[in-house]
Scaffold this motif. Structure first.
Motif, PDB file in Angstrom:
ATOM      1  N   ARG A   1       8.914 -18.063  -2.169  1.00 17.70           N
ATOM      2  CA  ARG A   1       8.365 -17.164  -3.191  1.00 17.70           C
ATOM      3  C   ARG A   1       9.246 -15.929  -3.249  1.00 17.70           C
ATOM      4  O   ARG A   1       9.527 -15.319  -2.222  1.00 17.70           O
ATOM      5  CB  ARG A   1       6.936 -16.792  -2.816  1.00 17.70           C
ATOM      6  N   GLU A   2       9.688 -15.579  -4.431  1.00 15.70           N
ATOM      7  CA  GLU A   2      10.516 -14.394  -4.630  1.00 15.70           C
ATOM      8  C   GLU A   2       9.838 -13.491  -5.642  1.00 15.70           C
ATOM      9  O   GLU A   2       9.442 -13.962  -6.721  1.00 15.70           O
ATOM     10  CB  GLU A   2      11.902 -14.796  -5.119  1.00 15.70           C
ATOM     11  N   VAL A   3       9.706 -12.219  -5.282  1.00 13.54           N
ATOM     12  CA  VAL A   3       9.068 -11.251  -6.174  1.00 13.54           C
ATOM     13  C   VAL A   3       9.853  -9.953  -6.169  1.00 13.54           C
ATOM     14  O   VAL A   3      10.637  -9.684  -5.260  1.00 13.54           O
ATOM     15  CB  VAL A   3       7.595 -10.956  -5.776  1.00 13.54           C
ATOM     16  N   LEU A   4       9.626  -9.167  -7.206  1.00  8.51           N
ATOM     17  CA  LEU A   4      10.105  -7.791  -7.257  1.00  8.51           C
ATOM     18  C   LEU A   4       8.900  -6.884  -7.121  1.00  8.51           C
ATOM     19  O   LEU A   4       7.884  -7.087  -7.794  1.00  8.51           O
ATOM     20  CB  LEU A   4      10.782  -7.486  -8.591  1.00  8.51           C
ATOM     21  N   LEU A   5       9.014  -5.894  -6.259  1.00  5.83           N
ATOM     22  CA  LEU A   5       8.026  -4.838  -6.173  1.00  5.83           C
ATOM     23  C   LEU A   5       8.623  -3.703  -6.995  1.00  5.83           C
ATOM     24  O   LEU A   5       9.753  -3.274  -6.744  1.00  5.83           O
ATOM     25  CB  LEU A   5       7.801  -4.435  -4.719  1.00  5.83           C
ATOM     26  N   ARG A   6       7.883  -3.241  -7.999  1.00  5.06           N
ATOM     27  CA  ARG A   6       8.460  -2.340  -8.995  1.00  5.06           C
ATOM     28  C   ARG A   6       7.608  -1.103  -9.223  1.00  5.06           C
ATOM     29  O   ARG A   6       6.409  -1.106  -8.970  1.00  5.06           O
ATOM     30  CB  ARG A   6       8.617  -3.063 -10.338  1.00  5.06           C
ATOM     31  N   SER A   7       8.255  -0.099  -9.792  1.00  2.33           N
ATOM     32  CA  SER A   7       7.580   1.070 -10.334  1.00  2.33           C
ATOM     33  C   SER A   7       7.788   0.976 -11.834  1.00  2.33           C
ATOM     34  O   SER A   7       8.899   1.203 -12.322  1.00  2.33           O
ATOM     35  CB  SER A   7       8.197   2.357  -9.771  1.00  2.33           C
ATOM     36  N   GLY A   8       6.756   0.587 -12.555  1.00  4.31           N
ATOM     37  CA  GLY A   8       6.918   0.294 -13.977  1.00  4.31           C
ATOM     38  C   GLY A   8       7.854  -0.879 -14.108  1.00  4.31           C
ATOM     39  O   GLY A   8       7.576  -1.963 -13.602  1.00  4.31           O
ATOM     40  N   SER A   9       9.016  -0.671 -14.733  1.00  9.29           N
ATOM     41  CA  SER A   9      10.003  -1.748 -14.849  1.00  9.29           C
ATOM     42  C   SER A   9      11.188  -1.545 -13.905  1.00  9.29           C
ATOM     43  O   SER A   9      12.151  -2.312 -13.946  1.00  9.29           O
ATOM     44  CB  SER A   9      10.493  -1.854 -16.292  1.00  9.29           C
ATOM     45  N   VAL A  10      11.113  -0.526 -13.040  1.00 15.53           N
ATOM     46  CA  VAL A  10      12.218  -0.224 -12.116  1.00 15.53           C
ATOM     47  C   VAL A  10      12.036  -1.001 -10.815  1.00 15.53           C
ATOM     48  O   VAL A  10      11.064  -0.789 -10.083  1.00 15.53           O
ATOM     49  CB  VAL A  10      12.297   1.288 -11.818  1.00 15.53           C
ATOM     50  N   PRO A  11      12.956  -1.891 -10.488  1.00 17.76           N
ATOM     51  CA  PRO A  11      12.855  -2.657  -9.236  1.00 17.76           C
ATOM     52  C   PRO A  11      13.065  -1.754  -8.023  1.00 17.76           C
ATOM     53  O   PRO A  11      14.014  -0.953  -7.984  1.00 17.76           O
ATOM     54  CB  PRO A  11      13.988  -3.676  -9.339  1.00 17.76           C
TER      55      PRO A  11
ATOM     56  N   PHE B   1       3.032   1.179  -9.695  1.00 18.71           N
ATOM     57  CA  PHE B   1       3.491   0.052  -8.878  1.00 18.71           C
ATOM     58  C   PHE B   1       2.959  -1.272  -9.426  1.00 18.71           C
ATOM     59  O   PHE B   1       1.811  -1.360  -9.861  1.00 18.71           O
ATOM     60  CB  PHE B   1       3.016   0.223  -7.430  1.00 18.71           C
ATOM     61  N   ASN B   2       3.802  -2.306  -9.404  1.00 23.51           N
ATOM     62  CA  ASN B   2       3.367  -3.641  -9.806  1.00 23.51           C
ATOM     63  C   ASN B   2       4.249  -4.685  -9.135  1.00 23.51           C
ATOM     64  O   ASN B   2       5.304  -4.374  -8.578  1.00 23.51           O
ATOM     65  CB  ASN B   2       3.383  -3.789 -11.336  1.00 23.51           C
ATOM     66  N   VAL B   3       3.789  -5.909  -9.178  1.00 23.98           N
ATOM     67  CA  VAL B   3       4.497  -7.049  -8.597  1.00 23.98           C
ATOM     68  C   VAL B   3       4.873  -7.991  -9.731  1.00 23.98           C
ATOM     69  O   VAL B   3       4.039  -8.319 -10.573  1.00 23.98           O
ATOM     70  CB  VAL B   3       3.611  -7.803  -7.576  1.00 23.98           C
TER      71      VAL B   3
ATOM     72  N   ARG C   1       0.835  -1.202   0.000  1.00 26.69           N
ATOM     73  CA  ARG C   1       0.000   0.000   0.000  1.00 26.69           C
ATOM     74  C   ARG C   1       0.874   1.258   0.000  1.00 26.69           C
ATOM     75  O   ARG C   1       0.597   2.221  -0.711  1.00 26.69           O
ATOM     76  CB  ARG C   1      -0.937  -0.003   1.209  1.00 26.69           C
ATOM     77  N   LEU C   2       1.951   1.250   0.790  1.00 29.16           N
ATOM     78  CA  LEU C   2       2.844   2.405   0.840  1.00 29.16           C
ATOM     79  C   LEU C   2       3.504   2.642  -0.527  1.00 29.16           C
ATOM     80  O   LEU C   2       3.540   3.771  -1.017  1.00 29.16           O
ATOM     81  CB  LEU C   2       3.918   2.196   1.914  1.00 29.16           C
ATOM     82  N   LEU C   3       4.007   1.593  -1.141  1.00 34.90           N
ATOM     83  CA  LEU C   3       4.633   1.731  -2.458  1.00 34.90           C
ATOM     84  C   LEU C   3       3.619   2.196  -3.500  1.00 34.90           C
ATOM     85  O   LEU C   3       3.929   3.043  -4.339  1.00 34.90           O
ATOM     86  CB  LEU C   3       5.281   0.412  -2.886  1.00 34.90           C
ATOM     87  N   SER C   4       2.418   1.657  -3.448  1.00 34.43           N
ATOM     88  CA  SER C   4       1.359   2.057  -4.396  1.00 34.43           C
ATOM     89  C   SER C   4       1.038   3.538  -4.279  1.00 34.43           C
ATOM     90  O   SER C   4       0.748   4.200  -5.275  1.00 34.43           O
ATOM     91  CB  SER C   4       0.074   1.264  -4.154  1.00 34.43           C
ATOM     92  N   SER C   5       1.088   4.064  -3.051  1.00 37.57           N
ATOM     93  CA  SER C   5       0.763   5.482  -2.856  1.00 37.57           C
ATOM     94  C   SER C   5       1.874   6.394  -3.366  1.00 37.57           C
ATOM     95  O   SER C   5       1.616   7.530  -3.739  1.00 37.57           O
ATOM     96  CB  SER C   5       0.485   5.762  -1.376  1.00 37.57           C
ATOM     97  N   ARG C   6       3.103   5.916  -3.395  1.00 37.14           N
ATOM     98  CA  ARG C   6       4.237   6.749  -3.820  1.00 37.14           C
ATOM     99  C   ARG C   6       4.649   6.512  -5.271  1.00 37.14           C
ATOM    100  O   ARG C   6       5.315   7.350  -5.865  1.00 37.14           O
ATOM    101  CB  ARG C   6       5.422   6.500  -2.909  1.00 37.14           C
ATOM    102  N   PHE C   7       4.278   5.366  -5.787  1.00 35.46           N
ATOM    103  CA  PHE C   7       4.646   5.005  -7.158  1.00 35.46           C
ATOM    104  C   PHE C   7       3.376   4.572  -7.890  1.00 35.46           C
ATOM    105  O   PHE C   7       2.940   3.430  -7.760  1.00 35.46           O
ATOM    106  CB  PHE C   7       5.682   3.875  -7.165  1.00 35.46           C
TER     107      PHE C   7
END
Length: 172
Positions: A66-76, A35-37, A26-32
């Motif tokens: 489970r390993e994921v990247l939390l990203r802003s567009g394509s930026v990890p 945002f995507n996973v 939620r924090l990342l979504s509000s700033r970016f």
């Protein structure tokens, strides 16, 4: 959690990200806004050595990793590593095996029955397995990375989430 500690003053400018007790998603979504996973890997594997005892696992017991990247567009922004003991997947956490590119955080924070344990922190050096896993997603080299770790429980079944913050998360 060996070598994982409570908050320290040395973590600035990472501190706001590291000590945030709510949903990181939620924090990342509000700033970016973009945002995507992106799921990188999900498989039954051996957890890292410092994950075994806190989760009550045997030394050679496999768990769902489970390993994921939390990203802003394509930026990890954040590399996330989750360990779910097999017994949990037969119990209250069984729906987590099918998340795909969905956010684990959104699932965890949506259920009021889920208990979150205190956050712990550490800098991971270039030799630590979490650094090595996150390194391919660095946009520039870093001597060390900040990480935070927490356990979540539902009906007595625990899982562990570790988030490694990449330098791009603090750069606009």
């Amino acid at each position: 959690m060996t070598n994982w500690h409570l908050a320290t003053s040395t973590m600035a400018p990472w501190r706001p990200w590291l000590i945030h007790h709510g949903s990181l998603t939620r924090l990342l979504s509000s700033r970016f806004p973009d945002f995507n996973v992106r799921r990188l890997r999900q498989a039954f594997d051996l957890p890292y050595r410092d994950e075994v005892a806190p989760l009550g696992l045997g030394g050679h017991e496999r768990a769902l990793v489970r390993e994921v990247l939390l990203r802003s567009g394509s930026v990890p922004l954040v590399y996330a590593h989750t360990v779910i003991p097999s017994a949990c997947l037969r119990g209250p956490w069984r729906q987590l095996a099918g998340l795909g590119n969905q956010s684990l955080g959104a699932t965890l924070f949506a259920d009021p029955r889920v208990e979150r344990f205190p956050l712990a922190f550490r800098r991971v050096s270039r030799r630590h397995p979490l650094y090595l896993a996150a390194a391919p997603y660095l946009t520039e080299p870093a001597a060390a990375l900040w990480a935070r770790r927490s356990q979540f429980a539902l009906a007595g079944h625990r899982l562990m989430v570790t988030e490694v913050f990449l330098p791009s998360v603090i750069r606009p």
